[in-house]
Design a protein around this motif. Sequence first.
Motif, short mmCIF file in Angstrom:
data_model
loop_
_atom_site.label_atom_id
_atom_site.label_comp_id
_atom_site.label_asym_id
_atom_site.label_seq_id
_atom_site.Cartn_x
_atom_site.Cartn_y
_atom_site.Cartn_z
N PRO A 196 -19.03 -18.43 8.50
CA PRO A 196 -20.64 -18.54 8.24
C PRO A 196 -20.67 -20.27 8.05
CG PRO A 196 -19.58 -17.48 6.33
CD PRO A 196 -18.48 -17.23 7.64
N ASN A 197 -21.74 -20.97 8.39
CA ASN A 197 -21.64 -22.46 8.26
C ASN A 197 -22.53 -22.40 7.05
OD1 ASN A 197 -24.31 -21.88 9.05
ND2 ASN A 197 -24.19 -22.73 10.96
N GLU A 198 -22.84 -24.01 6.98
CA GLU A 198 -23.51 -24.15 5.60
C GLU A 198 -24.85 -23.56 5.40
OE1 GLU A 198 -24.56 -27.35 8.71
OE2 GLU A 198 -22.66 -26.34 8.11
N ASN A 199 -25.39 -22.76 6.67
CA ASN A 199 -26.76 -22.33 6.39
C ASN A 199 -26.51 -20.70 6.54
OD1 ASN A 199 -28.16 -24.66 6.41
ND2 ASN A 199 -28.02 -24.65 8.63
N GLY A 200 -25.08 -20.41 6.49
CA GLY A 200 -24.95 -18.88 6.41
C GLY A 200 -24.75 -18.21 7.66
N GLU A 201 -24.93 -19.09 8.96
CA GLU A 201 -25.11 -18.70 10.18
C GLU A 201 -23.70 -18.71 10.90
OE1 GLU A 201 -27.75 -21.50 11.55
OE2 GLU A 201 -29.54 -20.60 11.13
N TYR A 203 -20.81 -19.75 12.99
CA TYR A 203 -20.57 -21.07 13.45
C TYR A 203 -20.57 -21.33 14.95
CZ TYR A 203 -18.22 -25.73 13.54
OH TYR A 203 -17.76 -26.91 13.94
N SER A 206 -24.01 -20.47 16.65
CA SER A 206 -25.04 -21.39 16.25
C SER A 206 -24.90 -22.88 16.66
CB SER A 206 -25.37 -21.31 14.67
OG SER A 206 -24.13 -21.55 13.82
#
Length: 405
Positions: A196-201, A203, A206
């Motif tokens: 998960p990236n910083e937005n929870g998506e 990586y 996204s």
Amino acid sequence: MRYDGWKETRLIDVIDINPRTPLRKGTLAKKVSMQDVAEFTRKIQSYEIAEFTSGSKFKNGDTLLARITPCLENGKTAYVDILEDNEIAFGSTEFIVLRAKEGITDSKFVYYLAISPEFRNIAIKSMTGSSGRQRVQSDVLVNTVIDLPPLEEQKRIANVLSAIDDKIELNNEINQTLEELAQTIFKRWFVDFEFPNENGEPYKSSGGKFVQSELGMIPEGWRSGTLGELIKISSGKRPLKKSKEKTEEFLIPLIGASSVMGYVKEVLYDEKILIIGRVGTHGVVQRYQKKCWPSDNTLVIKSSYYEYIYQLLKSIDYAQLNRGSTQPLITQTDVKNVKIIIPSKEVLEKYELLVGTLFNKAEKSLEENVSLSALRDTLLPKLMSGEIRVVDAEREVEVCLQKSS
């Protein structure tokens, strides 16, 4: 003391030993090898499909008893429940097959009789043959005299003990699911790069950025390096005194390259460590978070990123690191020099928290299994001898299972 309805009888009169079971040569069937049977574990661990040429033959409800040293002494005995109705399987020629006689004995009672200390001692003492190849004498086994309870009481005894083993097996299944889930998360985050990236998506999906590295394209902010950058590694030690069996003095597990190989008095480690084989056995990664003593044929690994390193150690091709000629050998330096991807600290910490929670649940299940096994092993000889009545054992097991639920 023998209770009403219990009778003294020869084993051969109440149990079929190596009964005739039809299976044509050349038939494809499930095959159970000795390594598919775990020590003091009711469940058969695995099997393969193979062409029948020779070996023991069995069906559901049978008990497989190892007849060769050291498998018998180590407790390799299993209850067959992996087959379809009327399906016949086969296995090692070193199995003795025990089958309940209809209307006389209960199949699960036969299994618990086979793992009871008194029965095992008789079988072990009957063994003859050259050192390392001793086998149970069948004539001694068939003429063994036992105190047999009535059929209904056999079933109640088996049900009490089965309730414990059922819970142990359920815990093992849950732990296997947790292990597989941890592996899935590891692959998704560190192989597919869908952490998960910083937005929870995810990586990669996204549009996360990648950079070139020695090990290929990796996420921006990650780098290639060596295992030695994330671990501390040392060798285990040979204990001064050890015992094969657990006693009041010898309580600390002595860890070999692939399993517990005995017990010692002292503690060498009392922290989270990972253990791999240094000599002989490679590829088995053992987790320990309690008091233990790793033997001198192991390597002990510590890391702040325990869960990540655990998965990495399981993925190493140890054959590539082998320096041995007569037997496999790996060194601390070889392990430290294994090239790995080193993720960002933030991602590693998230992974440790997430997967650590899963394994904390698994650890509690393992601790519960130790208590359940101890209760089963305490009740087993008492029930088989009539020292404790079934109703009392039922109450004790019910209380124990309620605490664990």
